[in-house]
Design a protein around this motif. Structure first.
Motif: not given
Lengths: 220, 62
Positions: A152, A155, A159, A188, B33
């Motif tokens: 997480k 991610h 991002s 990822e 995700g």
């Protein structure tokens, strides 16, 4: 903002000389195969182009990381380097003219994100548009935190790099974790650079980068 | 840049075809995700970025 980031000869495919802004790269392989070297070469490749480097170090001290990074940059502009030191090394040690944020532990993800935001604002204030983010190493995060939490975090972190038109370079010791963990973390990333030791020497391949050869090839 | 294309393995195509776990992996990762994204909302500022990570951090501590 940079649209492309020069990578020089840092990648094992001479046809790839740049990465699009927003690309996140994972350099993976077993211990002692040179993951950090490849990561630092990717981070250093834009120094002559006035890119900034913001690197999170999870195990080695900020001073040690800087020493290592300087090997790849003949003339380091210290105003364009920033370090988030999660190693717990001597907090009294100040890196000369290097913007440094200290975080108590690699498990302090909030601390890492606050440090990242502060240092990005600092770069912004210096009109440094292109930022290369490094995080060495994801494996250390996985020693402190469960796979789901690390996934997480990555991610969100990748991002943010994508949203701010930077590039990210991360390392992972593929031999230190089970296959499911490696595959989950690997997924990822936009681009994966695999390294391995073969009889004839080190080899590398690139996955996920359009136009790049996916074959293993010698890589000095 | 396609993230899914990074999901290639050293295993042969036959090995991959036989591996249900591997076959399910992209979907599972995509779902994970997407779940993180759903919880994030807009992350266009530093404050939102830090807030999103803080939520994960607090979740990890529970």
């Amino acid at each position: 903002m940079n649209a492309e980031y020069d990578v020089g000869d840092a990648l094992p495919d001479e046809t790839v000389d740049s990465l699009p802004a927003g690309t996140n790269v994972l350099v993976t392989g077993p211990a002692m195969v040179g993951k950090r070297e490849v990561a630092f070469r990717l981070l250093a490749a834009g120094h002559e182009d006035a890119d900034g480097v913001l690197c999170v170090t999870t195990r080695s001290s900020g001073a040690s990381l800087l020493d290592e990074f300087e090997r790849y940059v003949p003339e380091l502009d210290r105003d364009r380097v920033a370090i988030i030191d999660c190693s717990g090394s001597d907090s009294r040690q100040t890196l000369e003219r290097i913007a440094t944020e200290r975080v108590s532990s690699p498990a302090d993800l909030t601390g890492i994100s606050i440090g990242t935001a502060k240092l990005l604002q600092r770069f912004d204030g210096k009109q440094i548009d292109g930022v290369r983010h490094g995080l060495v190493s994801v494996s250390t995060l996985l020693q402190y935190l469960d796979r789901s939490t690390v996934f997480k975090f990555l991610h969100i972190y990748t991002s943010r790099i994508e949203d701010t038109d930077g590039i990210g370079v991360f390392t992972l010791d593929s031999a230190a974790h089970d296959d499911q963990t490696v595959n989950t973390i690997t997924s990822e990333f936009d681009c994966v650079v695999d390294l391995r030791e073969a009889e004839a020497g080190r080899e590398a391949r690139i996955r996920g980068l359009p136009g790049a050869s996916r074959s293993w090839r010698a890589f000095d | 840049v396609a993230r899914k294309s990074a999901l290639e393995s050293e295993k042969s195509a036959d090995e991959l075809d036989d591996s249900e776990a591997y076959a399910e992996l992209p979907d599972r990762v995509e779902r994970a995700g997407a779940a993180v994204d759903d919880g994030l909302g807009d992350m266009s500022s530093d404050a939102e970025f830090v807030g999103a990570v803080r939520e994960i951090d607090e979740g990890a501590e529970e």
